[in-house]
Design a protein around this motif. Structure first.
Motif, PDB file in Angstrom:
ATOM      1  N   ARG B 323       0.819  -1.219   0.000  1.00 44.66           N
ATOM      2  CA  ARG B 323       0.000   0.000   0.000  1.00 44.66           C
ATOM      3  C   ARG B 323       0.853   1.269   0.000  1.00 44.66           C
ATOM      4  NH1 ARG B 323      -2.658  -1.248   5.715  1.00 44.66           N
ATOM      5  NH2 ARG B 323      -2.503  -3.260   4.726  1.00 44.66           N
ATOM      6  N   PHE B 324       2.122   1.153   0.355  1.00 38.68           N
ATOM      7  CA  PHE B 324       2.973   2.354   0.413  1.00 38.68           C
ATOM      8  C   PHE B 324       3.570   2.594  -0.968  1.00 38.68           C
ATOM      9  CE2 PHE B 324       2.738   0.596   4.668  1.00 38.68           C
ATOM     10  CZ  PHE B 324       2.163   1.675   5.313  1.00 38.68           C
ATOM     11  N   ASP B 325       2.882   3.444  -1.745  1.00 45.37           N
ATOM     12  CA  ASP B 325       3.243   3.630  -3.148  1.00 45.37           C
ATOM     13  C   ASP B 325       3.358   5.104  -3.525  1.00 45.37           C
ATOM     14  OD1 ASP B 325       0.613   4.419  -3.057  1.00 45.37           O
ATOM     15  OD2 ASP B 325      -0.144   2.837  -4.371  1.00 45.37           O
ATOM     16  N   GLY B 326       3.239   5.992  -2.541  1.00 46.45           N
ATOM     17  CA  GLY B 326       3.427   7.414  -2.815  1.00 46.45           C
ATOM     18  C   GLY B 326       2.209   8.124  -3.390  1.00 46.45           C
ATOM     19  N   ILE B 327       1.068   7.430  -3.450  1.00 45.36           N
ATOM     20  CA  ILE B 327      -0.098   8.050  -4.086  1.00 45.36           C
ATOM     21  C   ILE B 327      -0.991   8.779  -3.083  1.00 45.36           C
ATOM     22  CG2 ILE B 327      -2.164   7.636  -5.505  1.00 45.36           C
ATOM     23  CD1 ILE B 327       0.515   7.121  -6.959  1.00 45.36           C
ATOM     24  N   ARG B 328      -1.362   8.107  -2.001  1.00 46.33           N
ATOM     25  CA  ARG B 328      -2.426   8.639  -1.145  1.00 46.33           C
ATOM     26  C   ARG B 328      -1.937   9.330   0.125  1.00 46.33           C
ATOM     27  NH1 ARG B 328      -4.682   3.124  -0.502  1.00 46.33           N
ATOM     28  NH2 ARG B 328      -2.520   2.805  -1.069  1.00 46.33           N
ATOM     29  N   TYR B 329      -0.728   8.976   0.592  1.00 46.91           N
ATOM     30  CA  TYR B 329      -0.249   9.585   1.841  1.00 46.91           C
ATOM     31  C   TYR B 329       1.259   9.437   1.931  1.00 46.91           C
ATOM     32  CZ  TYR B 329      -1.633   4.747   2.756  1.00 46.91           C
ATOM     33  OH  TYR B 329      -1.856   3.405   2.630  1.00 46.91           O
ATOM     34  N   GLY B 330       1.852  10.264   2.778  1.00 44.10           N
ATOM     35  CA  GLY B 330       3.274  10.147   3.084  1.00 44.10           C
ATOM     36  C   GLY B 330       4.172  10.690   1.987  1.00 44.10           C
ATOM     37  N   PHE B 331       5.373  10.114   1.950  1.00 42.35           N
ATOM     38  CA  PHE B 331       6.439  10.570   1.056  1.00 42.35           C
ATOM     39  C   PHE B 331       6.154  10.173  -0.396  1.00 42.35           C
ATOM     40  CE2 PHE B 331      10.399   9.005  -0.994  1.00 42.35           C
ATOM     41  CZ  PHE B 331      11.063  10.203  -1.154  1.00 42.35           C
ATOM     42  N   ARG B 332       6.428  11.086  -1.336  1.00 38.94           N
ATOM     43  CA  ARG B 332       6.427  10.732  -2.753  1.00 38.94           C
ATOM     44  C   ARG B 332       7.748  11.210  -3.371  1.00 38.94           C
ATOM     45  NH1 ARG B 332       1.971  12.633  -7.226  1.00 38.94           N
ATOM     46  NH2 ARG B 332       0.566  11.337  -5.971  1.00 38.94           N
ATOM     47  N   ALA B 333       8.435  10.323  -4.110  1.00 39.87           N
ATOM     48  CA  ALA B 333       9.721  10.683  -4.720  1.00 39.87           C
ATOM     49  C   ALA B 333       9.536  11.836  -5.692  1.00 39.87           C
ATOM     50  CB  ALA B 333      10.316   9.476  -5.431  1.00 39.87           C
ATOM     51  N   LYS B 334      10.579  12.661  -5.793  1.00 37.78           N
ATOM     52  CA  LYS B 334      10.526  13.828  -6.688  1.00 37.78           C
ATOM     53  C   LYS B 334      11.096  13.467  -8.074  1.00 37.78           C
ATOM     54  CE  LYS B 334       9.274  16.818  -3.433  1.00 37.78           C
ATOM     55  NZ  LYS B 334       8.553  15.790  -2.658  1.00 37.78           N
ATOM     56  N   ASP B 335      10.803  14.294  -9.045  1.00 34.20           N
ATOM     57  CA  ASP B 335      11.379  14.184 -10.394  1.00 34.20           C
ATOM     58  C   ASP B 335      11.185  12.807 -11.013  1.00 34.20           C
ATOM     59  OD1 ASP B 335      12.331  16.796 -10.080  1.00 34.20           O
ATOM     60  OD2 ASP B 335      14.125  16.053  -9.048  1.00 34.20           O
ATOM     61  N   VAL B 336       9.967  12.321 -10.920  1.00 31.54           N
ATOM     62  CA  VAL B 336       9.668  11.002 -11.488  1.00 31.54           C
ATOM     63  C   VAL B 336       9.168  11.169 -12.917  1.00 31.54           C
ATOM     64  CG1 VAL B 336       9.219   9.800  -9.334  1.00 31.54           C
ATOM     65  CG2 VAL B 336       7.422  11.179 -10.372  1.00 31.54           C
ATOM     66  N   LYS B 337       9.385  10.141 -13.763  1.00 25.52           N
ATOM     67  CA  LYS B 337       9.009  10.331 -15.157  1.00 25.52           C
ATOM     68  C   LYS B 337       7.650   9.733 -15.523  1.00 25.52           C
ATOM     69  CE  LYS B 337      12.000   6.667 -17.086  1.00 25.52           C
ATOM     70  NZ  LYS B 337      12.752   6.126 -15.937  1.00 25.52           N
ATOM     71  N   ASN B 338       7.189   8.752 -14.746  1.00 25.06           N
ATOM     72  CA  ASN B 338       5.862   8.193 -15.021  1.00 25.06           C
ATOM     73  C   ASN B 338       5.317   7.530 -13.757  1.00 25.06           C
ATOM     74  OD1 ASN B 338       7.035   5.609 -14.810  1.00 25.06           O
ATOM     75  ND2 ASN B 338       7.555   5.616 -16.999  1.00 25.06           N
ATOM     76  N   LEU B 339       4.150   6.943 -13.843  1.00 23.81           N
ATOM     77  CA  LEU B 339       3.491   6.407 -12.651  1.00 23.81           C
ATOM     78  C   LEU B 339       4.283   5.253 -12.032  1.00 23.81           C
ATOM     79  CD1 LEU B 339       1.030   6.672 -10.802  1.00 23.81           C
ATOM     80  CD2 LEU B 339      -0.204   5.122 -12.334  1.00 23.81           C
ATOM     81  N   GLU B 340       4.774   4.348 -12.890  1.00 22.52           N
ATOM     82  CA  GLU B 340       5.588   3.227 -12.398  1.00 22.52           C
ATOM     83  C   GLU B 340       6.798   3.759 -11.606  1.00 22.52           C
ATOM     84  OE1 GLU B 340       5.096   0.035 -12.475  1.00 22.52           O
ATOM     85  OE2 GLU B 340       7.069  -0.890 -12.200  1.00 22.52           O
ATOM     86  N   ASP B 341       7.375   4.824 -12.127  1.00 22.50           N
ATOM     87  CA  ASP B 341       8.520   5.452 -11.482  1.00 22.50           C
ATOM     88  C   ASP B 341       8.149   6.004 -10.097  1.00 22.50           C
ATOM     89  OD1 ASP B 341      11.213   5.812 -12.020  1.00 22.50           O
ATOM     90  OD2 ASP B 341      10.948   7.921 -12.585  1.00 22.50           O
ATOM     91  N   VAL B 342       6.917   6.515  -9.949  1.00 23.42           N
ATOM     92  CA  VAL B 342       6.458   6.985  -8.629  1.00 23.42           C
ATOM     93  C   VAL B 342       6.518   5.827  -7.639  1.00 23.42           C
ATOM     94  CG1 VAL B 342       4.506   7.830  -7.255  1.00 23.42           C
ATOM     95  CG2 VAL B 342       4.903   8.752  -9.538  1.00 23.42           C
TER      96      VAL B 342
END
Lengths: 100, 490
Positions: B323-342
């Motif tokens: 569930r920890f995928d950066g979409i709904r809460y918490g940390f999200r990686a910066k400078d990503v190129k697409n959804l898989e990259d997120v």
């Protein structure tokens, strides 16, 4: 045993990526951990059934009724990027949709 | 009235509140002051919720603290993998940076209903994966008896906070020993109830068939009071047990005459330090003097508990942590190129190494071609481990042994050697695999560091554990000792 290619494959399944150095270190640690897991080869389990949970409860039912729980604002409160009440994410493909 | 927690327990604090010798506001202010001073040494807290605590204390005073509300106005700490409405909750992971829950865990709301004051969130190994609290994104916690040593883990913050006298009691969680091992390392009491006794609703999931919330406190009775309040079925957790919760305090009558106690020979094997074995033998003599009968027994599959546990817990974790995928809460990686990259970059940057190791082990053991040889084999051995306990409990009321093979080790000593670290949990893991209640009660010092006596009982028999632990505590009075590193502190 597990080799570097298998570790890289498992990392892909788990949506993790490692640098070459990290992969080398992880492969060694995974080898040790899986060698520990392989101790279970010694155990004769015969016809023992697998035990996935300990409560012996099954099919706990409740009435299927709608409830007021959280508001849309609350649910969106922790979203890292949002716009107009929606969760914002990058496009699925590198150069925008439809260019695959 | 003093708020020196080396000299008070919940009952004495409650009496002072009821008799208006102090107020909840005063007690909370004193507690926050003590945390501010002592936490510089222990680093037991990730978040101190001073403003919220003051509001709760004021509300408790306004409502009036009556004799029947034992927890009203009592400051309590909560492990940071238990969610708290409006208070930062991180599970000690970078991936939950800035996460403010929008509802309470069932245990949180039950403590609030009782009028308890939630003073803050304690440090832990990231996602409760570890035995030393070194795997925290927020840095390690220090043992109150020797600041160079680990407090154990994963509930190391809760244990150190209680041992240092920062709070009188704290909630923890225990998947493979994460309450009992830190309790042992810090010279306090800690109990993991029967699986299902306490609702897991709002506990950030690690190994869902093993996780259980419990309590850590200096005094046995204080854990009984807190567990009484948080235990019981919850409609939000389908695995919570539909059984009434007995009156734990009523069971603590000091009389253990005729109680049948078993010691597994595997728990006193060569992997257990001589000093620990000596302390446990002395503890067993105390139990005999109190009137219990004690026999040696065998739990033959004990040595397979560690590999069984790491396969099952890691498999469940690899699923839970998807569930920890950066979409709904918490940390999200910066400078990503697409959804898989997120997904990939968020997880790779957001999880620490130990969490990654366990996700990898779990993913491997559930993957095509390996499921039968690893995950399913472990599930069968788990059944054999439970059978070992069932056979012993046909003739005995309680199983005792050491909680850990050694006292607390030095910070940094084992953190880069996962298998050695895992073996430290060999004596606590079996109770989680079998789902039985288990606790650790202080059994003395070895070379200046505390050692724990582990007490394991039949499913639902927490009352037996409280009864024996309370009688043992009364006979040994370990709680009168102040941790070395905290002498001179109040």
């Amino acid at each position: 045993m597990i080799d570097r290619d298998q570790v890289a494959h498992v990392a892909g399944l788990a949506k993790l990526q490692f640098t070459d150095d990290q992969l080398t270190a992880f492969t060694k640690q995974m080898e040790d951990i899986i060698a520990m897991a392989d101790q279970l080869d010694e155990v004769d389990v015969g016809d023992t059934t697998p035990m996935y949970q300990v409560t012996n409860l099954s099919n706990v039912f409740r009435e299927d009724k709608p409830e007021h729980w959280q508001t849309r604002t609350q649910l969106l409160q922790n979203v890292p990027e949002k716009e107009a009440g929606l969760i914002k994410v990058p496009s699925i493909l590198d150069n925008g949709e439809g260019e695959a | 009235m003093s708020t020196n927690y080396f000299e008070e327990d919940i009952t004495s604090l409650h009496d002072a509140l009821v008799n208006q010798k102090t107020t909840a506001a005063q007690l909370t202010a004193d507690t926050l002051d003590q945390i501010q001073t002592k936490d510089k040494q222990t680093k037991a807290f990730i978040t101190v919720a001073a403003d919220e605590a003051k509001k709760q204390a004021a509300a408790a005073d306004t409502q009036g603290i009556t004799a029947d509300r034992q927890l009203a106005g009592i400051p309590i700490a909560i492990k940071d993998n238990i969610i708290t409405d409006g208070i930062l909750t991180t599970a000690a992971s970078k991936i939950l940076t800035g996460f403010i829950p929008v509802y309470d865990a069932t245990v949180t709301s039950r403590l609030k209903e009782a009028g308890a004051v939630l003073v803050g969130k304690t440090n832990m190994d990231e996602f409760a994966m570890g035995s030393s609290t070194e795997n925290s994104y927020y840095g390690p916690t220090h043992n109150a008896w020797d600041l160079d040593r680990v407090p154990g883990g994963s509930s190391g913050g809760s244990a150190a906070a209680v041992a240092a006298g920062e709070v009188v009691a704290a909630l923890g969680s225990d998947t493979g020993g994460s309450i009992r091992q830190p309790a042992a390392f810090n010279g306090i009491f800690g109990i993991k109830p029967t699986y299902g006794r306490v609702s897991r609703w709002g506990l950030i999931a690690f190994g869902s068939s093993l996780d259980q919330i419990g309590v850590l406190s200096r005094r046995v009775k204080d854990s009984a009071i807190v567990l009484q309040q948080i235990a019981g079925q919850d409609e939000n957790d389908d695995t919570s047990l539909p059984a009434p919760v007995p009156d734990y305090l009523a069971a603590m009558d000091g009389n253990i005459k005729g109680l049948r106690i078993a010691i597994p020979e595997e728990y006193l094997g060569e992997g257990v330090a001589q000093g620990v074995r000596d302390a446990i033998e002395k503890a067993v003599d105390t139990l005999k003097k109190l009137g219990a009968t004690v026999d040696m027994v065998s739990l033959p599959h004990t040595k397979y508990a560690v590999p069984t546990y790491y396969l099952i817990a890691s498999s469940e974790a690899s699923s839970n942590l998807q569930r920890f995928d950066g979409i709904r809460y918490g940390f999200r990686a910066k400078d990503v190129k697409n959804l898989e990259d997120v997904y990939v970059r968020t997880r790779s940057e957001g999880f620490g190494d130990e969490v990654k190791r366990r996700i990898m082990l779990g993913t491997f053991s559930l993957s095509a071609g390996f499921y039968d040889a690893y995950f399913n084999k472990a599930a069968k051995v788990r059944h054999l481990i439970q059978d070992d306990f069932t056979k012993v409990f046909a003739d005995y009321d309680l199983i005792v042994g050491p909680t850990t093979p050694t006292p607390a080790f030095k910070i940094g000593e084992k953190v880069n050697d996962p298998v050695t670290m895992y073996m430290n949990d060999i004596l606590t893991i079996p109770a989680n695999l079998a789902g039985i209640p288990a606790a650790s009660v202080p059994a003395g010092l070895v070379d200046g560091m505390p050692v724990g006596l582990q007490l394991m009982a039949k499913p639902m028999a927490e009352a037996t554990i409280f009864k024996v632990a309370d009688a043992f505590e009364a006979a040994t009075q370990f709680y009168t000792q102040v941790p070395t590193a905290m002498k001179g502190e109040k």
